[in-house]
Enzyme design. Sequence first.
Site, short mmCIF file in Angstrom:
data_model
loop_
_atom_site.label_atom_id
_atom_site.label_comp_id
_atom_site.label_asym_id
_atom_site.label_seq_id
_atom_site.Cartn_x
_atom_site.Cartn_y
_atom_site.Cartn_z
N GLY A 93 0.91 -5.33 13.72
CA GLY A 93 2.18 -6.01 14.01
C GLY A 93 2.25 -6.72 15.35
O GLY A 93 3.32 -7.10 15.79
N TRP A 95 1.12 -9.80 16.14
CA TRP A 95 1.57 -11.19 15.95
C TRP A 95 3.06 -11.21 15.60
O TRP A 95 3.79 -12.11 16.02
CB TRP A 95 0.75 -11.88 14.85
N ASP A 116 0.74 -7.07 4.50
CA ASP A 116 -0.56 -6.44 4.76
C ASP A 116 -0.85 -5.36 3.72
O ASP A 116 0.06 -4.77 3.13
CB ASP A 116 -0.62 -5.82 6.16
N ASP A 132 -1.26 -6.84 -1.34
CA ASP A 132 -2.30 -7.86 -1.24
C ASP A 132 -1.64 -9.23 -1.43
O ASP A 132 -0.81 -9.39 -2.32
CB ASP A 132 -3.32 -7.60 -2.36
N ASP A 156 -4.13 -13.92 10.21
CA ASP A 156 -5.17 -13.27 11.03
C ASP A 156 -5.96 -12.32 10.11
O ASP A 156 -6.58 -11.38 10.59
CB ASP A 156 -4.49 -12.51 12.18
N LYS A 196 -7.41 -17.45 11.01
CA LYS A 196 -8.71 -17.01 11.53
C LYS A 196 -9.84 -17.64 10.71
O LYS A 196 -9.76 -17.70 9.49
CB LYS A 196 -8.79 -15.48 11.41
C1 LIG Z 1 -7.14 -8.35 12.48
S1 LIG Z 1 -5.97 -7.50 11.49
C2 LIG Z 1 -4.49 -8.37 11.87
C3 LIG Z 1 -3.93 -8.06 13.22
C4 LIG Z 1 -2.53 -8.64 13.42
N1 LIG Z 1 -2.57 -10.09 13.53
C5 LIG Z 1 -1.88 -8.08 14.65
O1 LIG Z 1 -1.73 -8.80 15.63
O2 LIG Z 1 -1.49 -6.91 14.65
C6 LIG Z 1 -6.36 -8.10 9.87
C7 LIG Z 1 -5.49 -7.53 8.77
O3 LIG Z 1 -5.71 -8.28 7.56
C8 LIG Z 1 -5.35 -7.43 6.49
N2 LIG Z 1 -5.81 -7.99 5.20
C9 LIG Z 1 -7.09 -8.27 4.83
N3 LIG Z 1 -7.11 -8.76 3.56
C10 LIG Z 1 -5.81 -8.79 3.13
C11 LIG Z 1 -5.18 -9.19 1.91
N4 LIG Z 1 -5.91 -9.67 0.87
N5 LIG Z 1 -3.84 -9.10 1.81
C12 LIG Z 1 -3.10 -8.62 2.85
N6 LIG Z 1 -3.64 -8.23 4.04
C13 LIG Z 1 -4.97 -8.31 4.19
C14 LIG Z 1 -6.05 -6.13 6.88
O4 LIG Z 1 -5.49 -5.04 6.19
C15 LIG Z 1 -5.80 -6.09 8.39
O5 LIG Z 1 -4.72 -5.25 8.72
#
Ligand SMILES: C[S@@+](CC[C@H](N)C(=O)[O-])C[C@H]1O[C@@H](n2cnc3c(N)ncnc32)[C@H](O)[C@@H]1O
Length: 254
Positions: A93, A95, A116, A132, A156, A196
């Site tokens: 969280g 962002w 997420d 998802d 991200d 990203k």
């Molecule tokens: C680097 S973290 C994000 C950090 C976030 N921007 C923050 O500042 O707290 C990447 C996130 O992408 C989520 N993620 C990956 N594939 C996903 C999908 N298909 N649907 C939803 N979330 C996904 C992962 O569960 C993970 O929590």
Amino acid sequence: MTGQKTSGSGVKKGSSGRSYKSKAGLTRQPRKMRGLKPSSQRWLTRQLNDPYVAETQSRGLRSRAAIKLEQMDDKHQFLKPHMRVVDLGCAPGGWLQVVSKRCRLDAGHGALVGIDLLETEPLGGATIILGDITEPDMLTAVHRAIGGSANAVLSDMAASTTGHRSTDHLRTMALLELAIDFTIEVLEPGGIFLAKAFRGGADNDIMQLLNKQFEKVRYLKPAASRAESVETYLLATGFRGAVLDEREDDTQKA
Ligand SMILES: C[S@@+](CC[C@H](N)C(=O)[O-])C[C@H]1O[C@@H](n2cnc3c(N)ncnc32)[C@H](O)[C@@H]1O
């Protein structure tokens, strides 16, 4: 002591030969390193010496990634008051915190939706959806939560890394494509997309698609994104409004 050396200056060094003394003269906690694999020791040393980790903690940010978003927005100023924003891959969280503050959602205008696979602690003013982004009813849920279309979609999203560089690259690029498809469905004309990506770049198909859908596309590398990391971000501005995707066009012709 196992794994420690003493240099001529009397400063204790770990098995990597790295001094436990910081620039400020403080001695790091070598005890934390005991029993850890060298790769974990390297990770811990990097965390202890990373100013952005310290800043994340001192400012109560939920993630170090929050600082990357701030740095990108400081330079390119894409977050505006009262925007309607969707944050793909929002956990834990960080962002969401930045968007909430910079878009002044506390004043009751604008909207923020985070999605997420993992649980995200609630944040005032944000709707958080656990799931998802590819789930069939996700678009409807997002439209409902923001009351229409979005001004910005941020992603991200990252898959858990395997350590195998080309596999990780492919998985991140697959998530980028999913994020673009999602964005085309929820973004309003003129909107922005930040996601990203990996250095080495999005492949030609992805860049062509983005260039067609948006007026301007550029790569960003915020200072908080580690120089040795292949991570970069793509910022696309001026959404043209769901220009027909040739990939779909080709499918329809087939
Ligand atoms: C680097 S973290 C994000 C950090 C976030 N921007 C923050 O500042 O707290 C990447 C996130 O992408 C989520 N993620 C990956 N594939 C996903 C999908 N298909 N649907 C939803 N979330 C996904 C992962 O569960 C993970 O929590």
